[in-house]
Design a protein around this motif. Structure first.
Motif, PDB file in Angstrom:
ATOM      1  N   VAL A   1      83.874  10.511  25.326  1.00 46.89           N
ATOM      2  CA  VAL A   1      82.449  10.966  25.340  1.00 46.89           C
ATOM      3  C   VAL A   1      81.614  10.490  24.324  1.00 46.89           C
ATOM      4  O   VAL A   1      82.045  10.291  23.171  1.00 46.89           O
ATOM      5  N   GLN A   2      80.434  10.062  24.746  1.00 44.97           N
ATOM      6  CA  GLN A   2      79.693   9.578  23.863  1.00 44.97           C
ATOM      7  C   GLN A   2      78.158  10.549  23.906  1.00 44.97           C
ATOM      8  O   GLN A   2      77.818  10.559  25.079  1.00 44.97           O
ATOM      9  N   LEU A   3      77.710  10.580  22.686  1.00 47.18           N
ATOM     10  CA  LEU A   3      76.324  11.080  22.830  1.00 47.18           C
ATOM     11  C   LEU A   3      75.211  10.259  22.045  1.00 47.18           C
ATOM     12  O   LEU A   3      75.537   9.531  21.246  1.00 47.18           O
ATOM     13  N   VAL A   4      74.178  10.039  22.654  1.00 43.94           N
ATOM     14  CA  VAL A   4      73.286   9.065  22.368  1.00 43.94           C
ATOM     15  C   VAL A   4      72.055   9.714  22.398  1.00 43.94           C
ATOM     16  O   VAL A   4      71.301  10.147  23.384  1.00 43.94           O
ATOM     17  N   GLU A   5      71.411   9.949  21.069  1.00 38.98           N
ATOM     18  CA  GLU A   5      70.011  10.635  20.769  1.00 38.98           C
ATOM     19  C   GLU A   5      68.909   9.596  20.864  1.00 38.98           C
ATOM     20  O   GLU A   5      68.974   8.260  20.350  1.00 38.98           O
ATOM     21  N   SER A   6      67.688   9.834  21.033  1.00 33.81           N
ATOM     22  CA  SER A   6      66.566   9.060  21.160  1.00 33.81           C
ATOM     23  C   SER A   6      65.378   9.960  21.013  1.00 33.81           C
ATOM     24  O   SER A   6      65.473  11.221  21.197  1.00 33.81           O
ATOM     25  N   GLY A   7      64.157   9.271  20.490  1.00 28.18           N
ATOM     26  CA  GLY A   7      62.953  10.106  20.414  1.00 28.18           C
ATOM     27  C   GLY A   7      62.544  10.458  18.727  1.00 28.18           C
ATOM     28  O   GLY A   7      61.398  10.965  18.746  1.00 28.18           O
ATOM     29  N   GLY A   8      63.402   9.974  17.891  1.00 33.02           N
ATOM     30  CA  GLY A   8      62.865  10.208  16.476  1.00 33.02           C
ATOM     31  C   GLY A   8      61.819   9.197  16.315  1.00 33.02           C
ATOM     32  O   GLY A   8      61.302   8.324  16.911  1.00 33.02           O
ATOM     33  N   GLY A   9      61.262   9.328  15.108  1.00 37.01           N
ATOM     34  CA  GLY A   9      60.222   8.580  14.515  1.00 37.01           C
ATOM     35  C   GLY A   9      59.443   9.064  13.279  1.00 37.01           C
ATOM     36  O   GLY A   9      59.812  10.137  12.605  1.00 37.01           O
ATOM     37  N   LEU A  10      58.421   8.468  13.138  1.00 35.38           N
ATOM     38  CA  LEU A  10      57.479   9.001  12.144  1.00 35.38           C
ATOM     39  C   LEU A  10      56.077   9.741  12.582  1.00 35.38           C
ATOM     40  O   LEU A  10      55.478   9.181  13.662  1.00 35.38           O
ATOM     41  N   VAL A  11      55.874  10.683  12.000  1.00 34.42           N
ATOM     42  CA  VAL A  11      54.742  11.562  12.815  1.00 34.42           C
ATOM     43  C   VAL A  11      53.978  12.227  11.615  1.00 34.42           C
ATOM     44  O   VAL A  11      54.600  12.602  10.451  1.00 34.42           O
ATOM     45  N   GLN A  12      52.683  12.484  11.526  1.00 31.68           N
ATOM     46  CA  GLN A  12      52.003  13.042  10.765  1.00 31.68           C
ATOM     47  C   GLN A  12      52.311  14.604  10.912  1.00 31.68           C
ATOM     48  O   GLN A  12      52.562  15.074  11.836  1.00 31.68           O
ATOM     49  N   ALA A  13      52.266  15.474   9.695  1.00 33.98           N
ATOM     50  CA  ALA A  13      52.395  17.061   9.630  1.00 33.98           C
ATOM     51  C   ALA A  13      51.219  17.572  10.738  1.00 33.98           C
ATOM     52  O   ALA A  13      50.127  16.971  11.083  1.00 33.98           O
ATOM     53  N   GLY A  14      51.715  18.517  11.523  1.00 31.43           N
ATOM     54  CA  GLY A  14      51.110  19.002  12.570  1.00 31.43           C
ATOM     55  C   GLY A  14      51.297  18.339  14.221  1.00 31.43           C
ATOM     56  O   GLY A  14      51.014  18.954  15.009  1.00 31.43           O
ATOM     57  N   GLY A  15      52.236  17.234  13.879  1.00 32.12           N
ATOM     58  CA  GLY A  15      52.130  16.390  15.267  1.00 32.12           C
ATOM     59  C   GLY A  15      53.419  17.023  15.869  1.00 32.12           C
ATOM     60  O   GLY A  15      54.102  17.872  15.552  1.00 32.12           O
ATOM     61  N   SER A  16      53.909  16.205  16.931  1.00 32.04           N
ATOM     62  CA  SER A  16      54.896  16.635  17.866  1.00 32.04           C
ATOM     63  C   SER A  16      55.912  15.398  18.234  1.00 32.04           C
ATOM     64  O   SER A  16      55.382  14.457  18.197  1.00 32.04           O
ATOM     65  N   LEU A  17      57.021  15.670  18.429  1.00 35.50           N
ATOM     66  CA  LEU A  17      58.122  15.036  18.936  1.00 35.50           C
ATOM     67  C   LEU A  17      59.072  15.410  19.905  1.00 35.50           C
ATOM     68  O   LEU A  17      59.411  16.703  19.727  1.00 35.50           O
ATOM     69  N   ARG A  18      59.488  14.730  20.617  1.00 35.18           N
ATOM     70  CA  ARG A  18      60.474  15.207  21.617  1.00 35.18           C
ATOM     71  C   ARG A  18      61.861  14.216  21.509  1.00 35.18           C
ATOM     72  O   ARG A  18      61.776  13.134  21.914  1.00 35.18           O
ATOM     73  N   LEU A  19      62.976  14.917  21.050  1.00 34.85           N
ATOM     74  CA  LEU A  19      64.225  14.473  21.105  1.00 34.85           C
ATOM     75  C   LEU A  19      64.942  14.637  22.372  1.00 34.85           C
ATOM     76  O   LEU A  19      64.770  15.564  22.909  1.00 34.85           O
ATOM     77  N   SER A  20      65.760  13.645  22.730  1.00 30.46           N
ATOM     78  CA  SER A  20      66.760  13.547  23.767  1.00 30.46           C
ATOM     79  C   SER A  20      68.025  13.212  23.364  1.00 30.46           C
ATOM     80  O   SER A  20      68.360  12.303  22.442  1.00 30.46           O
TER      81      SER A  20
END
Length: 114
Positions: A1-20
């Motif tokens: 079994v393998q879990l692979v994350e994506s969606g991280g990064g650099l964002v300014q305060a107040g911003g949004s990100l979506r991780l998968s």
């Protein structure tokens, strides 16, 4: 079994990100899935979890800002992060409970600048 994350990064305060996080391999059924995070010099902490039936649980620090969801057909869990704060900066790890064994992803960096 393998879990692979994506969606991280650099964002300014107040911003949004979506991780998968997608699970692959010999999987018949996944019970709970979730997200943890670890900031430099700190212990890994729970962010949010979701059961196979859709029941959710959140850390107090992210309630009202983060939303965890999952697509059981795709064995994927998501983390929508809104109103991000510098203190949310950490490596985010997904986890999946498969027949009582907890599997972890490799982690994805989230950095929130002020």
């Amino acid at each position: 079994v393998q879990l692979v994350e994506s969606g991280g990064g650099l964002v300014q305060a107040g911003g949004s990100l979506r991780l998968s996080c997608a699970a692959s391999g010999r999987i018949l059924r996944i019970n709970a899935m979730g997200w943890y995070r670890q900031a430099p010099g700190k212990q890994r902490e729970l962010v949010a979890t979701i059961t196979s039936g859709g029941n959710t649980n959140y850390a107090d620090s992210v309630k009202g800002r983060f939303t965890v969801s999952r697509d059981n057909a795709k064995n994927t869990v998501y983390l929508q992060m809104n109103s991000l704060k510098p203190e949310d900066t950490a490596v985010y790890y997904c986890t999946a409970d498969i027949w009582g064994i907890y599997y972890w992803g490799q982690g994805t960096q989230v950095t929130v600048s002020s």
